[in-house]
Design an enzyme around this catalytic site. Structure first.
Site, mmCIF file in Angstrom:
data_model
loop_
_atom_site.group_PDB
_atom_site.id
_atom_site.type_symbol
_atom_site.label_atom_id
_atom_site.label_comp_id
_atom_site.label_asym_id
_atom_site.label_seq_id
_atom_site.Cartn_x
_atom_site.Cartn_y
_atom_site.Cartn_z
ATOM 1 N N GLY A 16 0.781 -1.227 0.000
ATOM 2 C CA GLY A 16 0.000 0.000 0.000
ATOM 3 C C GLY A 16 0.815 1.280 0.000
ATOM 4 O O GLY A 16 0.349 2.320 0.489
ATOM 5 N N LYS A 17 2.010 1.229 -0.568
ATOM 6 C CA LYS A 17 2.837 2.448 -0.617
ATOM 7 C C LYS A 17 2.140 3.576 -1.374
ATOM 8 O O LYS A 17 2.125 4.724 -0.921
ATOM 9 C CB LYS A 17 4.192 2.145 -1.286
ATOM 10 C CG LYS A 17 5.137 1.303 -0.452
ATOM 11 C CD LYS A 17 6.503 1.187 -1.108
ATOM 12 C CE LYS A 17 6.465 0.537 -2.470
ATOM 13 N NZ LYS A 17 5.962 -0.841 -2.445
ATOM 14 N N LYS A 39 7.655 9.222 -8.560
ATOM 15 C CA LYS A 39 7.898 7.781 -8.450
ATOM 16 C C LYS A 39 8.985 7.489 -9.471
ATOM 17 O O LYS A 39 8.691 7.239 -10.651
ATOM 18 C CB LYS A 39 6.626 6.981 -8.737
ATOM 19 C CG LYS A 39 6.784 5.478 -8.491
ATOM 20 C CD LYS A 39 5.457 4.769 -8.663
ATOM 21 C CE LYS A 39 5.614 3.254 -8.499
ATOM 22 N NZ LYS A 39 6.005 2.865 -7.125
ATOM 23 N N ASP A 56 -0.013 3.717 -10.649
ATOM 24 C CA ASP A 56 0.358 4.333 -9.382
ATOM 25 C C ASP A 56 0.921 5.733 -9.597
ATOM 26 O O ASP A 56 0.581 6.679 -8.881
ATOM 27 C CB ASP A 56 1.399 3.467 -8.656
ATOM 28 C CG ASP A 56 0.820 2.137 -8.191
ATOM 29 O OD1 ASP A 56 -0.420 2.004 -8.169
ATOM 30 O OD2 ASP A 56 1.607 1.237 -7.857
ATOM 31 N N GLU A 118 7.999 8.134 -3.864
ATOM 32 C CA GLU A 118 7.576 6.754 -3.595
ATOM 33 C C GLU A 118 8.582 5.761 -4.142
ATOM 34 O O GLU A 118 8.991 5.839 -5.298
ATOM 35 C CB GLU A 118 6.202 6.472 -4.195
ATOM 36 C CG GLU A 118 5.697 5.084 -3.800
ATOM 37 C CD GLU A 118 4.488 4.625 -4.595
ATOM 38 O OE1 GLU A 118 4.297 3.408 -4.714
ATOM 39 O OE2 GLU A 118 3.755 5.493 -5.095
ATOM 40 N N LEU A 209 -10.652 -0.854 3.213
ATOM 41 C CA LEU A 209 -11.562 0.160 2.691
ATOM 42 C C LEU A 209 -12.195 -0.271 1.376
ATOM 43 O O LEU A 209 -11.522 -0.869 0.532
ATOM 44 C CB LEU A 209 -10.804 1.474 2.458
ATOM 45 C CG LEU A 209 -10.190 2.156 3.677
ATOM 46 C CD1 LEU A 209 -9.302 3.311 3.237
ATOM 47 C CD2 LEU A 209 -11.274 2.645 4.633
#
Length: 230
Positions: A16-17, A39, A56, A118, A209
């Protein structure tokens, strides 16, 4: 020049980065802070009419308040969905921490209050035969936020990662507990153990979630300990 920068690392891949990185950006946005993200390397990119794109990296680009080009957000895009250094080898390329650091410094020159960088995979993901991705935050000298995927075995993974972060001369600015296994046994006991053994602040506890949007995740995060760190 950015006021603060953090490196978001994980205890493993798929913990979950990006979820946390985007949530941190949104939490800062909610305070009216200027944010930007990078990233530096992403594997598993897809061919689009605009070129290789990573889901991402796109989320980070969309969430950050300062809009920069995709190529700045994700300068090294690799199509094979495998370890980055292997993907690069298959493509006849070589990953290098020095080049990545230079690319990140370019983004860090943005007039942002918070830069979120990230990582990929876990702390010791190889870049080449002599460097790992950990060399990137070491060169940038930025504090680390660790995402711990809450599942069986997470305590050892977390402690080993923190040990490596400290050994590399970096500061753990905080950690996030992300519940990736909804059926994890003794979840609270594991969380309490981590709280007792990690000296860095717990920035948030993210439950399972249905809505994983940055706006939802931001509600579970406390950025007070990191907004002033650098």
């Amino acid at each position: 020049m950015a006021r603060n920068a953090i490196f978001v690392a994980g205890t493993d891949t798929d913990v979950g980065k990006t979820l946390v990185a985007a949530g941190l950006l949104q939490a800062a946005n909610n305070r009216g802070l200027k944010t930007v993200a990078v990233k530096p390397v992403a594997a598993g990119c897809e061919q689009t009419e605009d070129g290789l794109r990573n889901a991402d990296a796109l989320l980070l680009q969309q969430t950050a308040s300062l809009k920069i080009s995709y190529e700045q957000v994700n300068p090294i895009a690799l199509e094979p969905a495998i370890a980055p250094h292997i993907a690069a080898q298959q493509l006849g390329r070589r990953l290098d921490a020095d080049r990545m650091a230079a690319l990140c410094r370019g983004v860090m020159m943005q007039p942002a209050d918070l830069v979120v960088i990230e990582g990929a995979g876990g702390w010791r993901v190889p870049l080449n035969s002599r460097q790992t991705l950990a060399d990137l935050p070491k060169q940038l000298k930025v504090p680390v936020v660790l995402v711990i995927g809450m599942k069986l075995g997470c305590i050892s993974h977390a402690l080993l990662t923190v040990e490596a972060i400290v050994k590399d001369g970096l500061r753990l600015a905080g950690w996030v507990a992300n519940r990736i296994d909804p059926d994890m046994s003794c979840y609270q006991e594991n969380l309490d153990t981590l709280k007792g053994m990690l000296s860095a602040p717990l920035l948030g506890e993210i439950p399972v979630l249905n809505d994983t949007s940055p706006k939802t995740v931001a509600d579970y995060l406390d950025i007070d300990p990191i907004v002033g760190c650098s």
